[in-house]
Design a protein around this motif. Structure first.
Motif, PDB file in Angstrom:
ATOM      1  N   PRO A   1       0.818  -1.220   0.000  1.00 52.40           N
ATOM      2  CA  PRO A   1       0.000   0.000   0.000  1.00 52.40           C
ATOM      3  C   PRO A   1       0.856   1.276   0.000  1.00 52.40           C
ATOM      4  CG  PRO A   1      -0.066  -1.030   2.161  1.00 52.40           C
ATOM      5  CD  PRO A   1       0.731  -1.943   1.293  1.00 52.40           C
ATOM      6  N   THR A   2       1.419   1.618  -1.152  1.00 54.11           N
ATOM      7  CA  THR A   2       2.188   2.869  -1.273  1.00 54.11           C
ATOM      8  C   THR A   2       1.227   4.049  -1.289  1.00 54.11           C
ATOM      9  OG1 THR A   2       2.069   2.714  -3.666  1.00 54.11           O
ATOM     10  CG2 THR A   2       4.009   1.760  -2.635  1.00 54.11           C
ATOM     11  N   ALA A   3       1.794   5.255  -1.259  1.00 58.94           N
ATOM     12  CA  ALA A   3       0.957   6.443  -1.201  1.00 58.94           C
ATOM     13  C   ALA A   3       0.137   6.633  -2.470  1.00 58.94           C
ATOM     14  CB  ALA A   3       1.828   7.685  -0.964  1.00 58.94           C
ATOM     15  N   THR A   4       0.681   6.129  -3.606  1.00 57.59           N
ATOM     16  CA  THR A   4       0.010   6.396  -4.873  1.00 57.59           C
ATOM     17  C   THR A   4      -1.060   5.392  -5.245  1.00 57.59           C
ATOM     18  OG1 THR A   4       1.807   5.233  -5.937  1.00 57.59           O
ATOM     19  CG2 THR A   4       1.944   7.639  -5.923  1.00 57.59           C
ATOM     20  N   ILE A   5      -0.945   4.181  -4.740  1.00 45.85           N
ATOM     21  CA  ILE A   5      -1.806   3.122  -5.269  1.00 45.85           C
ATOM     22  C   ILE A   5      -3.237   3.200  -4.728  1.00 45.85           C
ATOM     23  CG2 ILE A   5      -1.219   1.340  -3.551  1.00 45.85           C
ATOM     24  CD1 ILE A   5      -1.718   0.826  -7.340  1.00 45.85           C
TER      25      ILE A   5
ATOM     26  N   LYS B   1     -11.689 -12.916 -16.861  1.00 42.99           N
ATOM     27  CA  LYS B   1     -11.402 -13.149 -18.270  1.00 42.99           C
ATOM     28  C   LYS B   1     -10.384 -14.268 -18.471  1.00 42.99           C
ATOM     29  CE  LYS B   1     -11.612  -8.417 -19.939  1.00 42.99           C
ATOM     30  NZ  LYS B   1     -10.714  -7.404 -20.503  1.00 42.99           N
ATOM     31  N   ALA B   2      -9.455 -14.395 -17.511  1.00 40.79           N
ATOM     32  CA  ALA B   2      -8.311 -15.294 -17.707  1.00 40.79           C
ATOM     33  C   ALA B   2      -8.714 -16.745 -17.538  1.00 40.79           C
ATOM     34  CB  ALA B   2      -7.217 -14.960 -16.696  1.00 40.79           C
ATOM     35  N   ALA B   3      -8.119 -17.603 -18.383  1.00 42.12           N
ATOM     36  CA  ALA B   3      -8.349 -19.033 -18.213  1.00 42.12           C
ATOM     37  C   ALA B   3      -7.218 -19.618 -17.374  1.00 42.12           C
ATOM     38  CB  ALA B   3      -8.421 -19.715 -19.578  1.00 42.12           C
ATOM     39  N   LYS B   4      -6.711 -18.832 -16.434  1.00 40.88           N
ATOM     40  CA  LYS B   4      -5.631 -19.288 -15.568  1.00 40.88           C
ATOM     41  C   LYS B   4      -5.837 -18.709 -14.186  1.00 40.88           C
ATOM     42  CE  LYS B   4      -3.018 -17.090 -18.764  1.00 40.88           C
ATOM     43  NZ  LYS B   4      -1.871 -16.590 -19.508  1.00 40.88           N
ATOM     44  N   PRO B   5      -5.278 -19.336 -13.179  1.00 41.58           N
ATOM     45  CA  PRO B   5      -5.513 -18.839 -11.818  1.00 41.58           C
ATOM     46  C   PRO B   5      -4.825 -17.508 -11.566  1.00 41.58           C
ATOM     47  CG  PRO B   5      -3.915 -20.628 -11.790  1.00 41.58           C
ATOM     48  CD  PRO B   5      -4.441 -20.556 -13.190  1.00 41.58           C
ATOM     49  N   VAL B   6      -5.520 -16.628 -10.828  1.00 46.34           N
ATOM     50  CA  VAL B   6      -4.934 -15.367 -10.396  1.00 46.34           C
ATOM     51  C   VAL B   6      -5.057 -15.315  -8.880  1.00 46.34           C
ATOM     52  CG1 VAL B   6      -5.084 -12.866 -10.508  1.00 46.34           C
ATOM     53  CG2 VAL B   6      -5.605 -14.239 -12.545  1.00 46.34           C
ATOM     54  N   LEU B   7      -3.924 -15.227  -8.207  1.00 47.56           N
ATOM     55  CA  LEU B   7      -3.907 -15.135  -6.746  1.00 47.56           C
ATOM     56  C   LEU B   7      -3.256 -13.811  -6.351  1.00 47.56           C
ATOM     57  CD1 LEU B   7      -4.371 -18.207  -7.196  1.00 47.56           C
ATOM     58  CD2 LEU B   7      -3.021 -18.617  -5.147  1.00 47.56           C
ATOM     59  N   CYS B   8      -3.598 -13.332  -5.153  1.00 53.77           N
ATOM     60  CA  CYS B   8      -3.058 -12.041  -4.731  1.00 53.77           C
ATOM     61  C   CYS B   8      -2.375 -12.121  -3.387  1.00 53.77           C
ATOM     62  CB  CYS B   8      -4.190 -11.026  -4.583  1.00 53.77           C
ATOM     63  SG  CYS B   8      -4.892 -10.563  -6.147  1.00 53.77           S
ATOM     64  N   SER B   9      -1.430 -11.244  -3.196  1.00 55.68           N
ATOM     65  CA  SER B   9      -0.959 -10.968  -1.853  1.00 55.68           C
ATOM     66  C   SER B   9      -0.913  -9.454  -1.716  1.00 55.68           C
ATOM     67  CB  SER B   9       0.416 -11.598  -1.629  1.00 55.68           C
ATOM     68  OG  SER B   9       0.861 -11.254  -0.338  1.00 55.68           O
ATOM     69  N   PHE B  10      -2.016  -8.883  -1.229  1.00 53.94           N
ATOM     70  CA  PHE B  10      -2.066  -7.466  -0.882  1.00 53.94           C
ATOM     71  C   PHE B  10      -1.526  -7.404   0.535  1.00 53.94           C
ATOM     72  CE2 PHE B  10      -5.504  -5.442  -3.827  1.00 53.94           C
ATOM     73  CZ  PHE B  10      -4.936  -6.077  -4.928  1.00 53.94           C
ATOM     74  N   MET B  11      -0.285  -6.915   0.659  1.00 49.98           N
ATOM     75  CA  MET B  11       0.387  -7.036   1.951  1.00 49.98           C
ATOM     76  C   MET B  11       0.040  -5.874   2.870  1.00 49.98           C
ATOM     77  SD  MET B  11       3.971  -8.408   0.453  1.00 49.98           S
ATOM     78  CE  MET B  11       4.758  -8.759   1.992  1.00 49.98           C
TER      79      MET B  11
ATOM     80  N   VAL C   1      -4.953  -2.107   3.312  1.00 47.80           N
ATOM     81  CA  VAL C   1      -5.408  -2.982   2.221  1.00 47.80           C
ATOM     82  C   VAL C   1      -6.768  -3.615   2.512  1.00 47.80           C
ATOM     83  CG1 VAL C   1      -3.076  -3.512   1.416  1.00 47.80           C
ATOM     84  CG2 VAL C   1      -4.148  -4.981   3.146  1.00 47.80           C
ATOM     85  N   ALA C   2      -7.296  -3.377   3.735  1.00 48.04           N
ATOM     86  CA  ALA C   2      -8.475  -4.116   4.203  1.00 48.04           C
ATOM     87  C   ALA C   2      -9.632  -4.114   3.197  1.00 48.04           C
ATOM     88  CB  ALA C   2      -8.932  -3.564   5.549  1.00 48.04           C
ATOM     89  N   LYS C   3      -9.962  -2.941   2.678  1.00 47.07           N
ATOM     90  CA  LYS C   3     -11.130  -2.860   1.780  1.00 47.07           C
ATOM     91  C   LYS C   3     -10.896  -3.641   0.502  1.00 47.07           C
ATOM     92  CE  LYS C   3     -13.614   1.290   3.083  1.00 47.07           C
ATOM     93  NZ  LYS C   3     -13.721   2.735   2.841  1.00 47.07           N
TER      94      LYS C   3
ATOM     95  N   LEU D   1     -11.684  -8.533  -2.906  1.00 49.88           N
ATOM     96  CA  LEU D   1     -11.106  -9.705  -3.584  1.00 49.88           C
ATOM     97  C   LEU D   1     -11.795 -10.993  -3.132  1.00 49.88           C
ATOM     98  CD1 LEU D   1      -7.266  -8.947  -3.372  1.00 49.88           C
ATOM     99  CD2 LEU D   1      -8.655  -8.990  -5.463  1.00 49.88           C
ATOM    100  N   LYS D   2     -11.880 -11.142  -1.798  1.00 47.60           N
ATOM    101  CA  LYS D   2     -12.462 -12.379  -1.251  1.00 47.60           C
ATOM    102  C   LYS D   2     -13.906 -12.532  -1.684  1.00 47.60           C
ATOM    103  CE  LYS D   2      -9.565 -13.528   2.596  1.00 47.60           C
ATOM    104  NZ  LYS D   2      -9.397 -13.549   4.045  1.00 47.60           N
ATOM    105  N   LYS D   3     -14.624 -11.408  -1.631  1.00 41.85           N
ATOM    106  CA  LYS D   3     -16.038 -11.454  -1.992  1.00 41.85           C
ATOM    107  C   LYS D   3     -16.208 -11.936  -3.427  1.00 41.85           C
ATOM    108  CE  LYS D   3     -20.225  -8.746  -1.856  1.00 41.85           C
ATOM    109  NZ  LYS D   3     -20.734  -7.392  -2.038  1.00 41.85           N
TER     110      LYS D   3
END
Lengths: 354, 699
Positions: free
Chosen positions: B382-386, B401-411, B416-418, B423-425
């Protein structure tokens, strides 16, 4: 009348079973058989008569009708030993001869059962060799193969008995011994004029005891699963190690009795689960209730003994060196082995030459 | 369908319903009402008239309508009578909540036995006893005394521990993890993990099966069923009690043996079950498998707005079975076109700390289209700009859209809570740190790979079974449970193993003659049934290369044996061919109480003794599995040949493993077999069983 003495030069060689086997064989071929044991070591009371336990067992199994008083005239006891040394007992050979004459009356064949070894009773003047000489019997030696001891004593017997030695039965032959016995021992015996009348394989079932008998010998108390008292035990394990290691041993050891301290619940549980035939709990410690109920469910008897594990194990060692002929199943299995592996044809040929 | 009425009952009866607030019998009724169970509820209590507005019946018999499912929470003794009543009323499924059975001592154990018997006699399938109950979100059925009702979801969960159920349920409520079914197995008197695998395998609402296990009772069936079910949907399990301390805890907790870790590991591997080591992993894997497609390959692209997390992810990737994807040149060109020159256009793609959501969007757009990428991991600090939430929305859009898995790590946590919530929803798994995400993707790739494997082949090995049967019969008759080396080797020979040339010698002259015939160098070994570890007492001498050396060694062995084991019976010395230039391995099998024959392979000598470099599978093993075993050990490189050595005959080794596998199945009385060493010669020359041990049990 034929007189055959069945003896051995190595103790606990299984003479009893061979004697019984020969007796049954000749009875079934129509001969009138007598059985006689000059000297016995296991006193046993039948009515007013004190006789030898094994002798009485063979007498009964052969369904004989002679007077019991004469089956075993000399019973070796402490008292007899003392009296002999004080010079209070003489002429036992006369008793033996008298008894033998009574037994052999109207018989086609008398089987003479030797004691522990052919030397037993030498100090009383009634050793196997003496009796054989006195009554003019032919001898069959029944021996386990024990290396030098076997070779020494058989060759010495041959020197003493000469042609009166009919032959040798090698009993309790384990598979790993067979190659040496067949390649070396038998050719050598035959070369020395000692016929080999049988090579009888070892069968572990014959050394098995029932849980009930084990309990009796250990002076223990059964606290659960009475139904399992007739289970046969062929092996013993001491549960003194870590459970994992112990489980490995247990799985490889069939029909085992597990000797373990009363406080080792882990070993007890795994023994019951993995099919031990009984638990011997030492130190007189009563186990957990959950153990008792599991044992009951799986019908694994639990025997409580007062001894510590070492003493209990020692007592067990004594049990397993001696063949007990208490159970019918064992006697039948033993006789089947004798019938299969004893060379009756050769014996008959040898008997014709007498 | 198995257990149909357990999951979708049209009506339930609560036997032991209570009017006292706080009692289990009350909570059970309350939970049914509170979470709006769709079907009919019949509380049973001979003393009450009404509970929470529902009419109470004095007995199951008095219920005027048919009942699909009985929930029983009465004293153990009364449970037995209730089961009989269920049978009479035609209720074929019951959940026994009541405790006081096996877990409560000998009396309870007897009651449980009676319960099993009665259930069978009356045709009632029983869940429990001593369980928390079950939850079925599609029927809005909460037949448990746990607090709370999870959201509807695609994860079916079962647990052998009731406490784990309650804790996980509470955690799931907080994390908003949805479930299709939630089952507490309790004492497993009747319904077991095997039934659950079948039932959840058939359940349309369940996409992923998760489970917590302490022990499996019917290992062979378990493997078969797990294999079948795994083909349809992912099965992720935690097996507790894997250490010796854990196993002891299992024994005293459940009164059953835990089983060996090696066996479970092999069983899971062979049946395609994904193993989780922690509860967190269990749900990490579960959620990703439920929401994301499987990767078609191991190539991972990492997209990040900061260097550090990208490096951490790259490290984790390198240590896993995944690879960093090599991006297509078009992709790199496109990235170059919109990213600042300081950005990294190679994997991991670093769009820099001053990035706004646009850079994520454009980068995702090209990565999704790149065929060299099988999976995408989006990292965000979570930088100041993002714009965190906006980025989450972009990820969701492209993941769809992707036919491949997309996983995240919003650290992070607060900032990052919202985004994480969004994402989970929308079904995008998010992880606290990149390693967890990589670890999860690795499991997904393993599953994808497992699914793509062709059906296993089990080649038949030619063997002289009747000769083996004869040898075993003879040994049994004599009460010989550790077979002599000679017999053990004969048995192996019957299964196609080559043995070294061997000859028995009874004198030193014979030994020298034998050595000449066999060819130098030779080894001499004492032959005695009373000496099991020959080397320990100096009963083995190797590398003898002249007749004179053989004679001297013969005398030396005899002296040593007389000295160390004066009472041992001696049957001569065996003169053996020395195998040159071969690799030492160990193969064997033992029997696991739960899973049966457990095949073992390892590199011999120090590798097995000190490094424990061994691997296991449950027999039968397929040709492919045998090959996997060989490749799996760390010292496999030695077999391939190092420093100009020729490669070893791996094909012969694999055949050896297959032969042992078959031996273990053909003769269940062999409880343990070990060939140590099995020497593997250079390719094309086969392998030789130098020493063997075999133990049997009596039926």
């Amino acid at each position: 009348m034929k007189k055959i003495y069945i003896g051995s030069t190595v103790p606990f060689s299984g003479k009893g079973l061979i004697t019984l086997g020969l007796g049954k064989h000749f009875l079934s071929s129509g001969l009138k058989i007598g059985y006689f044991k000059p000297i016995g070591k296991m006193p046993f009371r039948v009515g007013n008569v004190i006789t030898d336990k094994l002798a009485y067992f063979i007498y009964q199994s052969l369904n004989l009708k002679d007077d019991i008083t004469n089956i075993c005239p000399v019973i070796l006891s402490y008292e007899l030993m003392v009296k002999r040394m004080r010079g209070e007992v003489e002429g036992l050979m006369n008793d033996v001869k008298k008894a033998f004459e009574l037994i052999s009356k109207d018989k086609d064949m008398v089987l003479i059962g030797g004691a522990e070894t052919v030397w037993l009773g030498s100090f009383l003047g009634v050793s196997g060799f003496k009796v054989v000489n006195e009554v003019g019997a032919k001898v069959i030696l029944v021996n386990k193969y024990t290396g030098e001891l076997f070779l020494d004593t058989v060759i010495e017997s041959k020197e003493i008995l000469g042609d009166n030695l009919l032959g040798v039965v090698i009993n309790w032959v384990r598979e790993e011994q067979r190659r040496d016995i067949e390649d070396l021992v038998i050719p050598w015996l035959e070369q020395n004029g000692i016929p080999v009348l049988g090579l009888i394989p070892y069968d572990s079932f014959l050394t098995a005891v029932t849980v009930g008998e084990l309990c009796e010998r250990l002076g223990g108390r059964v606290i659960t699963a009475q139904e399992g008292l007739r289970n046969f035990i062929q092996n013993y394990l001491i549960g003194g190690m870590e459970v994992d290691k112990f489980t490995e041993y247990l799985r490889k050891t069939p029909d085992a009795a597990v000797i373990v301290g009363g406080d080792r619940a882990d070993i007890q549980l795994v023994s019951i689960e993995e099919g031990a035939k009984c638990l011997v709990l030492t130190g007189n410690l009563t186990p957990n209730e959950i153990i008792v109920s599991k044992a009951e469910q799986k019908q694994v008897p639990i025997i409580l003994v007062r001894d510590d594990t070492y003493i209990a194990a020692q007592k067990i060692q004594d049990i397993s060196t001696r063949l007990s002929l208490k159970e019918k199943e064992k006697v039948e299995r033993g006789l089947a082995l004798v019938n299969q592996y004893f060379n009756f044809t050769r014996l008959k040929e040898l008997l014709l030459t007498i | 369908m198995l257990l149909k009425k357990l999951f979708n009952p049209k009506s339930v009866a609560i036997v032991g319903a209570s009017t006292h607030e706080g009692k289990i019998g009350y909570i059970l009724v309350e939970n049914l009402i509170k979470y709006k169970y769709k079907g009919k509820i019949f509380p049973i209590n001979p003393k009450a008239k009404e509970i929470l507005g529902l009419k109470v019946y004095p007995s199951l018999k008095e219920v005027p309508e048919s009942v699909d499912l009985a929930i029983i929470a009465v004293k153990p003794q009364i449970v037995l009578d209730t089961i009989k009543l269920c049978g009479q009323k035609g209720i074929d499924t019951a959940v026994v909540i009541s405790a006081g059975f096996k877990e409560a001592g000998p009396e309870g154990a007897r009651l449980e036995e009676s319960l099993k018997k009665l259930a069978k006699e009356n045709g009632v399938r029983v869940l429990g006893p001593n369980c928390v109950g079950l939850i079925d979100t599609s029927a809005r059925l909460n037949a448990s005394f746990a607090t709370g009702m999870p959201e509807k979801g695609q994860i079916g969960f079962f647990s052998q521990s009731g406490a784990m159920c309650i804790a996980i349920l509470d955690w799931a409520l907080g994390e908003k993890v949805g479930f299709s079914k939630f089952i507490s197995l309790g004492n497993k008197a009747d319904i077991s993990e095997i039934d659950m695998l079948i039932a959840l395998g058939e359940d349309e609402n369940t996409k992923v099966i998760l489970g917590y296990l302490e022990g499996v009772e019917h290992g062979t069936t378990f493997i078969q069923v797990a294999q079948e079910v795994s083909k349809k949907k992912p099965v992720v399990l935690i097996k507790a009690g894997v250490t010796s301390a854990g196993a002891k805890a299992v024994s005293s907790h459940t009164g059953s043996l835990a089983g060996s870790e090696s066996a479970y590991q092999a069983a899971f591997k062979q049946s395609g079950v994904i193993r989780a080591r922690t509860v967190v992993d269990l749900f990490n894997y579960g959620f990703a498998l439920a929401t994301q497609p499987l990767p078609k390959g191991p190539r991972l692209a990492i997209l990040t707005n900061s260097g550090g997390p990208g490096i951490v992810a790259a490290d984790a990737c390198d240590q896993s079975l995944l690879q960093l994807a090599r991006l297509k040149s078009e992709t790199i060109e496109q990235l170059r076109s919109f990213l600042p020159p300081m950005a990294s256009f190679f994997n991991p793609i670093d769009i820099l700390g001053d990035a706004h959501v646009e850079r994520y969007e454009k980068a995702l757009d090209v990565l999704v289209k790149d065929d060299n990428v099988d999976a995408i991991l989006v990292l965000l600090t979570p930088t100041a700009t993002i714009e965190v939430e906006e980025t989450a929305k972009v990820v969701v859009k492209y993941a769809k859209k992707a036919a491949k898995p997309v996983l995240c790590s919003f650290m992070g946590k607060m900032e990052v809570a919202k985004g994480v919530k969004y994402l989970k929803k929308h079904g995008i798994p998010n992880y606290l740190c990149p390693e967890d995400a990589v670890n999860t993707l690795e499991k997904m790739w393993q599953r994808s790979h497992w699914l793509s494997q062709p059906a296993p082949e089990y080649p038949q090995i030619q063997a002289d079974k009747s000769h083996v049967r004869y040898l075993l019969e003879m040994a049994k008759r004599q009460g010989q449970f550790h077979l002599s080396e000679r017999d053990a080797k004969e048995i192996l020979k019957a299964y196609g193993f080559k043995l070294p040339q061997t000859q028995l010698a009874r004198t030193k002259e014979e030994a020298a003659e034998a050595a000449k015939k066999i060819g130098f160098p030779v080894a001499l070994k004492i032959v005695s049934p009373d000496i099991s570890h020959k080397t320990d007492i100096g009963g083995v001498i190797l590398n003898l290369d002249t007749p004179q050396a053989v004679k001297e060694a013969f005398t030396e062995i005899m002296l040593r044996v007389r000295d160390k084991r004066p009472r041992a019976a001696i049957y001569g010395v065996s003169v053996q061919e020395m195998i040159q230039g071969a690799k030492e391995t160990i193969v064997g099998f033992s029997r696991d109480p739960q899973f049966g024959p457990l095949l073992m392979f390892g590199m011999g000598g120090i590798y097995v003794e000190i490094l424990k470099d061994v691997t296991f599978r449950i027999a039968p093993v397929s040709k492919k599995e045998a090959m996997e075993m060989v490749r799996e050990v760390k010292a496999y490189a030695l077999l391939r040949g190092v420093r100009g050595e020729p490669p070893a005959d791996v094909a012969a080794l694999v055949n050896g493993l297959l032969a042992l596998s078959q031996l273990s199945l053909d003769f269940p009385e062999i409880v343990e077999a070990e060939i140590n060493p099995l020497l593997v010669k250079p390719a094309g020359q086969g392998c030789v069983a130098v020493d063997a041990r075999l133990s049997i049990k009596k039926e």
